[in-house]
Design a protein around this motif. Structure first.
Motif, PDB file in Angstrom:
ATOM      1  N   HIS A  69      28.631  45.643  38.726  1.00 55.23           N
ATOM      2  CA  HIS A  69      28.807  46.417  37.491  1.00 55.23           C
ATOM      3  C   HIS A  69      27.472  46.484  36.749  1.00 55.23           C
ATOM      4  N   ASP A  97      36.579  41.716  25.719  1.00 56.95           N
ATOM      5  CA  ASP A  97      37.076  40.694  26.637  1.00 56.95           C
ATOM      6  C   ASP A  97      36.287  39.407  26.477  1.00 56.95           C
ATOM      7  N   ASP A 132      35.516  38.362  43.664  1.00 55.36           N
ATOM      8  CA  ASP A 132      36.812  39.006  43.907  1.00 55.36           C
ATOM      9  C   ASP A 132      37.906  38.339  43.090  1.00 55.36           C
ATOM     10  N   GLU A 167      37.441  39.128  39.335  1.00 54.67           N
ATOM     11  CA  GLU A 167      37.787  40.517  39.026  1.00 54.67           C
ATOM     12  C   GLU A 167      39.297  40.712  38.997  1.00 54.67           C
ATOM     13  N   ALA A 168      39.999  40.065  39.902  1.00 52.37           N
ATOM     14  CA  ALA A 168      41.459  40.198  39.918  1.00 52.37           C
ATOM     15  C   ALA A 168      42.068  39.666  38.624  1.00 52.37           C
ATOM     16  N   THR A 222      40.847  41.914  35.590  1.00 47.21           N
ATOM     17  CA  THR A 222      41.492  43.228  35.604  1.00 47.21           C
ATOM     18  C   THR A 222      42.911  43.138  35.072  1.00 47.21           C
ATOM     19  N   ALA A 223      43.623  42.085  35.461  1.00 43.89           N
ATOM     20  CA  ALA A 223      44.976  41.894  34.954  1.00 43.89           C
ATOM     21  C   ALA A 223      44.957  41.658  33.444  1.00 43.89           C
ATOM     22  N   ALA A 273      42.697  42.783  31.360  1.00 40.81           N
ATOM     23  CA  ALA A 273      42.306  44.024  30.686  1.00 40.81           C
ATOM     24  C   ALA A 273      43.471  44.988  30.559  1.00 40.81           C
ATOM     25  N   ALA A 274      44.494  44.825  31.393  1.00 41.87           N
ATOM     26  CA  ALA A 274      45.652  45.712  31.310  1.00 41.87           C
ATOM     27  C   ALA A 274      46.601  45.331  30.177  1.00 41.87           C
TER      28      ALA A 274
END
Length: 415
Positions: free
Chosen positions: A15, A102, A394, A397-398, A401-402, A404-405
């Motif tokens: 990123h 975040d 990885d 990020e998993a 990402t969860a 951030a939702a």
């Protein structure tokens, strides 16, 4: 520190436009934000968190470990606790000022400080992901996390850097659904390049000359911060036993980590030096001076065997992984993170914590048995190669990402 730099490296590569604000603890007073270029090439806003609290200082002015435990641990639920009040206020301010949505909170005190800020009404809803590295002497803080998470008053997800740390959190009552294990990882290519350079440039020669090490001696490496729970004293006492048995004739035990001390134990390095002299080990056990990053790599390149006998469970143990990747057999205490990558007698040797006798016996075996040395080195490297930077990123990020939702209050957040 290693984990933070590795994670930043991986996130920056994936990123490149990432906006970052970071906090650094240890200041005497909070400071204004300054611009920082990290070693990974990421531009960040750096904000200081003051932690030199007078309540923690003994008569000498250094941190007193009993006072640290009193204020951070035993009085964590005291609403009048000035240490947690100050931390909560400071974290709330930098979160608001940074304006990043975040939060990735590295270790127990930042996690607790932000939860305290929420509890005190200093923050609205924020997206929180906490990384728990250390599990030593944190039982009260872990129970505080468990209570807050069980009450579901904090939208917090936890990452444990090893299954050992995760089990400690679960034992404290943290809900299993809210904590995930993401093992630490390493940029293997970068580390191997550092090893090649160290070998080709004979970097260890500089370390040897400055520290008056006998040329041609085999090296037993202890790579750890110089804090009591890392077990340096146990290795020194093991070396005394080996000297009595004539095993150290062509071997030197070297300990890096100069200056990486705990402010609660300011005299620890001097204590180790006195013990070395008392046991007649001068020149055979050496506390190395301050090393550059390439000189640290050269220690792995030069080592014949590495010892990491932490008295408390090691959360993960980057030093073990680095030694194993360098093809160096590892002797480690048989608890904590090392149990997740060292199979005893296969990919390393495990010894009971706090046992100089067991450390001496394991060292004697590896120093005197070339076949065992080579077998442990091969299997150890194969085990360590699993802990890649990609696998760690990885996992993060998993989780992120969860997070951030999930919804977040407008204007809240920092990183």
């Amino acid at each position: 520190m290693t984990h933070t730099h590795q994670l930043l490296r991986g996130l920056a590569e994936r990123h490149p436009g990432m906006r970052l604000a970071v906090t650094q603890t240890g200041a005497a007073e909070p400071g204004a934000a300054v611009s920082l270029l990290t070693p990974e090439g990421v531009q960040a806003d750096l904000r200081y968190i003051a932690t030199r609290f007078p309540q923690l200082q003994g008569p000498s002015g250094a941190k007193d470990k009993l006072l640290v435990r009193r204020w951070y641990e035993e009085r964590i639920d005291d609403p009048g606790n000035p240490v947690w009040r100050s931390l909560a206020e400071q974290y709330a301010k930098v979160i608001r000022d940074a304006g990043i949505a975040d939060l990735l909170l590295q270790n127990i005190n930042p996690i607790t400080g932000v939860l305290k800020a929420q509890e005190m009404g200093l923050l609205g809803d924020v997206r929180l992901t906490g990384v728990v590295h250390d599990a030593v002497d944190a039982e009260h803080r872990f129970r505080y996390l468990a209570r807050r998470m069980s009450e579901d008053t904090a939208g917090l997800t936890l990452i444990a850097v090893s299954e050992s740390v995760r089990q400690t959190l679960l034992s404290a009552g943290v809900p299993a659904s809210r904590v995930r294990t993401v093992h630490n990882g390493l940029d293997l290519g970068n580390f191997e390049a550092r090893l090649r350079h160290a070998r080709e440039a004979e970097v260890f020669g500089r370390v040897r000359d400055r520290n008056w090490l006998y040329s041609g001696s085999r090296i037993v490496l202890v790579s750890a911060r110089r804090v009591p729970w890392k077990g340096h004293e146990d290795v020194i006492r093991a070396a005394a036993r080996l000297k009595e048995r004539g095993v150290l004739e062509d071997t030197i035990v070297v300990m890096n980590g100069a200056g990486l001390v705990d402010s609660r134990c300011p005299g620890y390095e001097a204590e180790l030096a006195r013990l070395i002299t008392k046991l007649g080990l001068s020149g055979r056990v050496v506390l190395l001076d301050a090393l550059s990053p390439e000189e640290v790599a050269s220690c792995y390149a030069a080592a014949h065997v590495a010892v990491h006998p932490s008295r408390e469970p090691e959360p993960f143990g980057y030093a073990n992984i680095e030694a194993m990747l360098a093809g160096v057999p590892v002797i480690a205490a048989g608890h904590g993170g090392p149990l997740e990558y060292i199979d005893d007698e296969i990919s390393g040797l495990l010894v009971p914590p706090g046992s100089p006798v067991a450390i001496a016996a394991a060292l004697e075996r590896v120093l005197n048995d070339d076949a065992l040395h080579d077998r442990l080195a091969r299997a150890g490297r194969a085990s360590a190669e699993r802990f890649t930077l990609d696998a760690m990123v990885d996992g993060y990020e998993a989780v992120l990402t969860a997070a951030a939702a999930s919804p977040v209050a407008e204007g809240a957040g920092a990183r």
